[in-house]
Enzyme design. Structure first.
Site, PDB file in Angstrom:
ATOM      1  N   ASP A  87       0.851  -1.186   0.000  1.00  0.00           N
ATOM      2  CA  ASP A  87       0.000   0.000   0.000  1.00  0.00           C
ATOM      3  C   ASP A  87       0.888   1.237   0.000  1.00  0.00           C
ATOM      4  O   ASP A  87       1.840   1.304   0.776  1.00  0.00           O
ATOM      5  CB  ASP A  87      -0.885  -0.015   1.256  1.00  0.00           C
ATOM      6  CG  ASP A  87      -2.045   0.961   1.210  1.00  0.00           C
ATOM      7  OD1 ASP A  87      -1.833   2.093   0.749  1.00  0.00           O
ATOM      8  OD2 ASP A  87      -3.146   0.604   1.655  1.00  0.00           O
ATOM      9  N   ARG A 144      -0.605   4.545  -0.057  1.00  0.00           N
ATOM     10  CA  ARG A 144      -1.522   5.678   0.060  1.00  0.00           C
ATOM     11  C   ARG A 144      -1.135   6.680   1.145  1.00  0.00           C
ATOM     12  O   ARG A 144      -1.566   7.820   1.101  1.00  0.00           O
ATOM     13  CB  ARG A 144      -2.946   5.160   0.309  1.00  0.00           C
ATOM     14  CG  ARG A 144      -3.570   4.547  -0.918  1.00  0.00           C
ATOM     15  CD  ARG A 144      -4.914   3.930  -0.606  1.00  0.00           C
ATOM     16  NE  ARG A 144      -4.796   2.734   0.225  1.00  0.00           N
ATOM     17  CZ  ARG A 144      -5.819   1.995   0.622  1.00  0.00           C
ATOM     18  NH1 ARG A 144      -7.049   2.339   0.270  1.00  0.00           N
ATOM     19  NH2 ARG A 144      -5.628   0.912   1.358  1.00  0.00           N
TER      20      ARG A 144
END
Length: 377
Positions: free
Chosen positions: A305, A307
């Site tokens: 991830d 983000r």
């Protein structure tokens, strides 16, 4: 041009943000960074005059928001210009003198229509009130578009990084497109070539900035295949639609609904990576299993991830939100980022099982096993 004083009490005290290579520039990158090269194509093709200056008459915010205390707290908002919707108002003299200044935030009013909301009305979960939601299923909203403006010292501090190291990594990963990242440490503002954030507000804007707020909120990260085209492999659009439903219900009860939609496709790894991972999941010799869900992404992208949810809280600070009564999400990463930012979550709400697509069970089970939130049985 004097250096930017990020976190100043007013936009005028801070100064205008001027990206580019000219003598007035105090930032690098470009307005509408993700679309700047299309502007270059238009200039090269002769359909756009390179000297064009935006006519900002009658383009100001449709409703007034703020200012809130976070706008002048240099560490609360580091990913966009909190005064970005007031450029024509705050820097009228500079624009009149010929300076090329453009808003990086726009605020408008409009309507939405989603099939899931019409379904919720048919099933009796929502009722038309003629103000927030009409009988045809139209939803009245305030729409906000935000383009990123990164204050690099604040980004580095938020993520616990050395700023020089951060600049070097951004320079390498962008193919050296922005030499000022490493050559001009005195320039602290970067308008990066990435997507921004859309915000939809439902109901009572008077809740913004209040101490005891009644707010329902969904912070949603882009998933084009599901959000737009209805792919049933994940819960993204169902969660988005359920978040909108909760926001409407909160607005009808006298509160405020907030949906923040971030352009971070495929956990900010991109859509190509996402579809490569889909292929790996579907062709795995052991089948598509929850315990391998995150591993497939890491094998393709090198990370699960990208983000960085600690950066996603800026928009909540910008809106003056300090308390969220109903937080529509199962993400532990988003929840922890909001809590760490000092924003109270009264109740976390997961999507009802009846709204989960049949083929999304692998995703849901993988996320539960990883510590994501789920409602008690």
């Amino acid at each position: 041009m004097k250096p930017i004083e990020w976190g100043a009490k007013t936009a005028q005290m801070r100064g205008p943000i001027v990206p580019g290579q000219g003598r007035d520039a105090n930032a690098f990158g470009a307005y509408a960074g993700g679309y700047a090269l299309y502007r270059g194509l238009a200039e090269a093709s002769g359909i756009l005059d390179p000297g064009h200056r935006a006519n900002l008459a009658d383009t100001g915010p449709a409703v007034q928001l703020g200012p809130f205390p976070a706008w002048s707290d240099r560490d609360k908002i580091v990913t966009f210009d909190p005064w970005g919707h007031r450029v024509a108002e705050d820097f009228a003299d500079e624009i009149a003198s010929g300076m090329d200044l453009r808003p990086t935030i726009a605020v408008a009013q409009g309507r939405l229509r989603m099939g899931e909301i019409c379904d919720a009305m048919d099933l009796g979960r929502l009722k038309a009130d003629g103000k927030i939601l009409n009988r045809a299923g139209d939803i009245s909203v305030v729409k906000i578009a935000i383009e990123p403006v990164w204050w690099l010292p604040g980004i580095a501090r938020r993520l616990g990084l050395d700023e020089t190291h951060l600049r070097q990594a951004l320079h390498r990963s962008s193919g050296g497109m922005y030499p000022d990242l490493v050559k001009r440490p005195d320039l602290e503002l970067f308008l990066p070539p990435i997507g921004g954030t859309s915000v939809y507000l439902f109901g009572d804007l008077g809740q913004l900035g209040k101490a005891n707020q009644s707010v329902a909120c969904r912070v949603h990260d882009e998933c084009n295949g599901s959000d737009v085209f209805g792919s049933d492999l994940c819960t993204c659009r169902p969660y988005l639609a359920y978040g909108v439903e909760e926001c409407i219900a909160m607005a009808q009860a006298g509160g405020l609904g907030v949906v923040a939609y971030n352009r971070k496709e495929g956990r900010a790894l991109g859509e190509v990576v996402k579809l490569l991972v889909y292929n790996a999941r579907k062709t795995c010799v052991n089948g598509d299993r929850p315990e391998a869900y995150f591993d497939h992404t890491e094998q393709v992208a090198g990370v699960q991830d990208a983000r960085f949810q600690d950066l996603s809280v800026d928009v909540l600070h910008w809106l003056g939100i300090s308390r969220i009564e109903r937080w529509i999400s199962m993400s532990n990463l988003k929840r922890d980022a909001v809590a760490s930012a000092g924003i109270e979550i009264v109740r976390q709400v997961a999507i009802p099982e009846t709204l989960i697509p049949a083929h999304a069970d692998v995703e849901i089970e993988a996320k539960k096993a990883a510590g994501y939130f789920s409602e008690p049985a």
